[in-house]
Design an enzyme around this catalytic site. Structure first.
Site, PDB file in Angstrom:
ATOM      1  N   GLU A 286      36.142  39.438  30.421  1.00 30.19           N
ATOM      2  CA  GLU A 286      37.463  39.126  31.069  1.00 30.19           C
ATOM      3  C   GLU A 286      37.980  38.165  29.746  1.00 30.19           C
ATOM      4  OE1 GLU A 286      36.681  38.991  35.612  1.00 30.19           O
ATOM      5  OE2 GLU A 286      36.330  37.155  34.575  1.00 30.19           O
TER       6      GLU A 286
ATOM      7  N   HIS B 180      27.579  34.862  39.581  1.00 30.86           N
ATOM      8  CA  HIS B 180      28.985  34.412  39.658  1.00 30.86           C
ATOM      9  C   HIS B 180      29.633  35.028  41.240  1.00 30.86           C
ATOM     10  CE1 HIS B 180      33.202  33.264  38.865  1.00 30.86           C
ATOM     11  NE2 HIS B 180      33.475  34.607  38.975  1.00 30.86           N
TER      12      HIS B 180
ATOM     13  N   PHE C 267      41.294  29.330  35.401  1.00 33.26           N
ATOM     14  CA  PHE C 267      41.551  29.531  36.712  1.00 33.26           C
ATOM     15  C   PHE C 267      42.003  28.214  37.511  1.00 33.26           C
ATOM     16  CE2 PHE C 267      41.465  33.072  39.704  1.00 33.26           C
ATOM     17  CZ  PHE C 267      41.412  32.431  41.145  1.00 33.26           C
TER      18      PHE C 267
ATOM     19  N   HIS D 236      33.776  29.900  32.036  1.00 33.42           N
ATOM     20  CA  HIS D 236      34.934  31.291  32.076  1.00 33.42           C
ATOM     21  C   HIS D 236      36.073  30.856  31.279  1.00 33.42           C
ATOM     22  CE1 HIS D 236      32.706  32.859  35.642  1.00 33.42           C
ATOM     23  NE2 HIS D 236      32.444  31.804  35.959  1.00 33.42           N
TER      24      HIS D 236
ATOM     25  N   HIS E 128      34.820  43.041  41.925  1.00 35.76           N
ATOM     26  CA  HIS E 128      33.411  42.260  41.739  1.00 35.76           C
ATOM     27  C   HIS E 128      32.248  42.860  42.501  1.00 35.76           C
ATOM     28  CE1 HIS E 128      35.847  39.436  39.317  1.00 35.76           C
ATOM     29  NE2 HIS E 128      34.810  38.997  38.638  1.00 35.76           N
TER      30      HIS E 128
ATOM     31  N   HIS F 145      35.016  35.739  28.017  1.00 37.27           N
ATOM     32  CA  HIS F 145      33.622  35.557  28.811  1.00 37.27           C
ATOM     33  C   HIS F 145      33.155  36.571  29.345  1.00 37.27           C
ATOM     34  CE1 HIS F 145      36.645  34.685  32.140  1.00 37.27           C
ATOM     35  NE2 HIS F 145      35.497  35.217  32.698  1.00 37.27           N
TER      36      HIS F 145
ATOM     37  N   ASP G 107      30.924  37.517  32.855  1.00 37.99           N
ATOM     38  CA  ASP G 107      30.371  37.085  34.274  1.00 37.99           C
ATOM     39  C   ASP G 107      28.807  37.433  34.331  1.00 37.99           C
ATOM     40  OD1 ASP G 107      32.859  35.966  34.899  1.00 37.99           O
ATOM     41  OD2 ASP G 107      33.535  37.582  36.230  1.00 37.99           O
TER      42      ASP G 107
END
Length: 209
Positions: free
Chosen positions: A172, A58, A18, A48, A160, A52, A54
Protein backbone atom coordinates in the site's frame (compact mmCIF):
# COMPACT_ATOMS: atom_id res chain seq x y z
CA UNK A 1 20.64 -0.56 -19.03
CA UNK A 2 17.49 -1.33 -17.05
CA UNK A 3 15.55 1.72 -15.93
CA UNK A 4 14.47 2.03 -12.29
CA UNK A 5 11.28 3.69 -11.00
CA UNK A 6 11.27 4.51 -7.29
CA UNK A 7 7.63 3.96 -6.27
CA UNK A 8 8.08 4.81 -2.58
CA UNK A 9 6.81 8.11 -1.14
CA UNK A 10 9.21 10.18 0.97
CA UNK A 11 9.09 9.43 4.70
CA UNK A 12 9.67 12.36 7.06
CA UNK A 13 7.93 14.44 9.69
CA UNK A 14 4.53 15.29 8.22
CA UNK A 15 4.17 12.11 6.17
CA UNK A 16 0.48 11.21 6.22
CA UNK A 17 -0.71 8.33 8.39
CA UNK A 18 -4.08 6.75 9.03
CA UNK A 19 -5.91 8.92 11.59
CA UNK A 20 -4.88 7.75 15.05
CA UNK A 21 -1.77 5.92 13.83
CA UNK A 22 1.75 6.85 14.98
CA UNK A 23 3.31 9.61 12.91
CA UNK A 24 6.98 9.67 11.94
CA UNK A 25 9.25 11.32 14.50
CA UNK A 26 13.02 11.55 14.64
CA UNK A 27 15.33 12.58 17.45
CA UNK A 28 19.11 12.55 17.74
CA UNK A 29 20.63 10.13 20.24
CA UNK A 30 24.12 11.30 19.32
CA UNK A 31 25.53 14.15 17.26
CA UNK A 32 28.95 14.71 15.73
CA UNK A 33 31.03 16.93 17.94
CA UNK A 34 33.84 16.88 20.48
CA UNK A 35 34.10 13.33 21.76
CA UNK A 36 31.47 11.93 19.34
CA UNK A 37 32.43 10.90 15.78
CA UNK A 38 28.92 10.02 14.49
CA UNK A 39 25.31 11.09 14.16
CA UNK A 40 22.81 8.49 15.47
CA UNK A 41 19.07 9.00 15.23
CA UNK A 42 16.12 7.49 17.05
CA UNK A 43 13.00 6.83 14.97
CA UNK A 44 9.41 6.49 16.13
CA UNK A 45 6.91 5.48 13.47
CA UNK A 46 4.08 3.20 12.50
CA UNK A 47 5.17 0.35 10.21
CA UNK A 48 2.36 1.56 7.93
CA UNK A 49 4.09 4.88 7.17
CA UNK A 50 4.99 5.33 3.51
CA UNK A 51 5.13 2.38 1.13
CA UNK A 52 4.58 -0.71 3.24
CA UNK A 53 3.72 -4.39 3.27
CA UNK A 54 0.92 -5.60 5.54
CA UNK A 55 1.47 -8.87 7.37
CA UNK A 56 -1.43 -11.28 7.99
CA UNK A 57 -1.17 -10.30 11.68
CA UNK A 58 -2.52 -6.88 10.68
CA UNK A 59 -5.94 -8.32 9.84
CA UNK A 60 -5.84 -11.77 11.47
CA UNK A 61 -5.16 -12.18 15.21
CA UNK A 62 -3.58 -15.57 14.49
CA UNK A 63 -1.73 -14.38 11.38
CA UNK A 64 2.00 -14.42 10.68
CA UNK A 65 4.16 -11.43 11.47
CA UNK A 66 5.93 -9.62 8.68
CA UNK A 67 9.30 -11.13 9.65
CA UNK A 68 7.92 -14.65 9.29
CA UNK A 69 6.79 -14.27 5.68
CA UNK A 70 8.40 -15.78 2.60
CA UNK A 71 9.92 -12.98 0.51
CA UNK A 72 9.08 -14.57 -2.85
CA UNK A 73 5.88 -12.56 -3.49
CA UNK A 74 7.74 -9.27 -3.05
CA UNK A 75 10.24 -9.85 -5.84
CA UNK A 76 9.63 -10.65 -9.49
CA UNK A 77 7.48 -10.01 -12.58
CA UNK A 78 4.80 -7.40 -12.03
CA UNK A 79 2.13 -5.55 -14.01
CA UNK A 80 1.09 -1.94 -13.42
CA UNK A 81 -2.52 -1.29 -14.40
CA UNK A 82 -4.04 2.19 -14.60
CA UNK A 83 -7.50 2.82 -13.15
CA UNK A 84 -7.01 6.56 -12.71
CA UNK A 85 -9.92 8.41 -11.17
CA UNK A 86 -11.83 5.29 -10.19
CA UNK A 87 -13.77 5.79 -6.95
CA UNK A 88 -14.66 4.43 -4.48
CA UNK A 89 -13.79 0.84 -5.48
CA UNK A 90 -11.63 -0.67 -8.22
CA UNK A 91 -13.98 -3.12 -9.91
CA UNK A 92 -12.86 -5.83 -12.32
CA UNK A 93 -14.16 -3.82 -15.26
CA UNK A 94 -11.66 -1.06 -14.43
CA UNK A 95 -8.64 -3.33 -14.88
CA UNK A 96 -9.96 -5.94 -17.34
CA UNK A 97 -8.31 -4.13 -20.27
CA UNK A 98 -4.90 -5.21 -18.93
CA UNK A 99 -5.81 -8.45 -17.15
CA UNK A 100 -4.86 -11.00 -19.80
CA UNK A 101 -1.89 -13.22 -18.93
CA UNK A 102 -1.28 -11.61 -15.57
CA UNK A 103 2.07 -12.08 -13.82
CA UNK A 104 2.05 -13.01 -10.10
CA UNK A 105 2.11 -9.35 -8.97
CA UNK A 106 -0.34 -6.58 -9.87
CA UNK A 107 -0.12 -2.90 -8.87
CA UNK A 108 -3.04 -0.57 -9.58
CA UNK A 109 -2.71 3.18 -10.05
CA UNK A 110 -5.80 5.21 -9.09
CA UNK A 111 -4.38 8.70 -8.56
CA UNK A 112 -3.34 11.18 -11.22
CA UNK A 113 -1.00 12.54 -8.55
CA UNK A 114 -0.58 10.53 -5.34
CA UNK A 115 -0.90 12.86 -2.29
CA UNK A 116 2.42 12.21 -0.57
CA UNK A 117 1.97 15.10 1.89
CA UNK A 118 -1.61 14.70 3.14
CA UNK A 119 -4.11 12.11 4.33
CA UNK A 120 -6.87 11.35 1.81
CA UNK A 121 -10.07 10.19 3.57
CA UNK A 122 -11.67 9.52 0.19
CA UNK A 123 -9.01 7.07 -0.98
CA UNK A 124 -9.87 4.51 -3.63
CA UNK A 125 -9.79 0.85 -2.64
CA UNK A 126 -10.25 -2.60 -4.15
CA UNK A 127 -13.63 -4.26 -4.41
CA UNK A 128 -13.27 -7.64 -2.67
CA UNK A 129 -14.57 -9.34 -5.82
CA UNK A 130 -11.65 -7.84 -7.75
CA UNK A 131 -9.16 -9.29 -5.26
CA UNK A 132 -10.85 -12.69 -5.59
CA UNK A 133 -10.64 -12.62 -9.38
CA UNK A 134 -6.97 -11.63 -9.26
CA UNK A 135 -6.34 -14.57 -6.93
CA UNK A 136 -8.21 -16.85 -9.36
CA UNK A 137 -5.84 -15.61 -12.09
CA UNK A 138 -2.80 -16.70 -10.06
CA UNK A 139 -1.85 -13.33 -8.62
CA UNK A 140 0.15 -13.63 -5.37
CA UNK A 141 0.58 -9.94 -4.49
CA UNK A 142 -1.57 -6.88 -5.08
CA UNK A 143 -0.59 -3.27 -4.57
CA UNK A 144 -2.27 0.10 -4.74
CA UNK A 145 -1.25 3.77 -4.65
CA UNK A 146 -3.57 4.56 -1.73
CA UNK A 147 -3.20 3.97 2.00
CA UNK A 148 -5.43 0.90 2.06
CA UNK A 149 -6.96 -1.78 -0.14
CA UNK A 150 -10.20 -1.13 1.81
CA UNK A 151 -12.09 2.17 2.17
CA UNK A 152 -10.75 4.36 4.98
CA UNK A 153 -13.99 4.14 6.96
CA UNK A 154 -14.40 0.35 6.62
CA UNK A 155 -14.74 -1.64 9.86
CA UNK A 156 -15.07 -5.04 8.14
CA UNK A 157 -12.01 -4.79 5.84
CA UNK A 158 -13.63 -7.00 3.22
CA UNK A 159 -10.71 -6.89 0.78
CA UNK A 160 -8.20 -7.60 3.54
CA UNK A 161 -10.29 -10.61 4.49
CA UNK A 162 -10.14 -11.92 0.92
CA UNK A 163 -6.36 -11.45 1.06
CA UNK A 164 -6.36 -13.47 4.28
CA UNK A 165 -8.55 -16.24 2.88
CA UNK A 166 -6.63 -16.54 -0.38
CA UNK A 167 -3.11 -16.15 1.03
CA UNK A 168 -2.17 -13.05 -0.98
CA UNK A 169 0.31 -10.37 0.02
CA UNK A 170 -0.33 -6.65 -0.19
CA UNK A 171 1.55 -3.38 -0.73
CA UNK A 172 0.00 0.00 0.00
CA UNK A 173 0.94 3.69 -0.37
CA UNK A 174 2.85 3.21 -3.63
CA UNK A 175 3.65 6.16 -5.90
CA UNK A 176 2.83 5.17 -9.48
CA UNK A 177 2.43 8.68 -10.95
CA UNK A 178 5.27 8.33 -13.47
CA UNK A 179 4.94 4.63 -14.24
CA UNK A 180 3.43 3.73 -17.63
CA UNK A 181 1.00 0.86 -17.72
CA UNK A 182 2.87 -2.34 -18.47
CA UNK A 183 5.11 -5.10 -17.18
CA UNK A 184 8.12 -4.66 -14.88
CA UNK A 185 10.20 -6.37 -12.22
CA UNK A 186 9.07 -5.47 -8.68
CA UNK A 187 11.48 -5.31 -5.74
CA UNK A 188 9.78 -4.36 -2.44
CA UNK A 189 11.30 -6.31 0.44
CA UNK A 190 9.93 -5.84 3.97
CA UNK A 191 12.22 -5.69 6.98
CA UNK A 192 12.60 -8.83 9.09
CA UNK A 193 10.55 -7.45 11.99
CA UNK A 194 9.73 -10.59 13.92
CA UNK A 195 6.78 -9.30 15.95
CA UNK A 196 5.37 -6.57 13.70
CA UNK A 197 2.10 -6.39 11.76
CA UNK A 198 3.68 -4.57 8.79
CA UNK A 199 6.94 -3.16 7.49
CA UNK A 200 8.03 -0.15 5.47
CA UNK A 201 9.51 -1.10 2.10
CA UNK A 202 11.66 0.74 -0.41
CA UNK A 203 9.65 -0.31 -3.43
CA UNK A 204 11.10 -0.04 -6.92
CA UNK A 205 10.23 -1.23 -10.39
CA UNK A 206 12.82 -2.16 -13.00
CA UNK A 207 12.28 -2.32 -16.72
CA UNK A 208 12.45 -5.82 -18.10
CA UNK A 209 15.66 -6.76 -19.93
Amino acid sequence: MQRIWDISPPVAAGSPVFPGDTAYRQAWAASIGPGCPVNVSTLTLSPHVGAHADAPLHYDPAGQTIGQLDLTPYLGPCRVIHAIGVHPLVQWEHIAHAATGLPPRVLVRTYQHMPVDRWDPALAAFAPETIARLADAGVQLVGIDTASIDPAESKTLDSHQVIRQRGLRVLENLVLDDVPEGDYELIALPLKLMTADASPVRAILRSLP
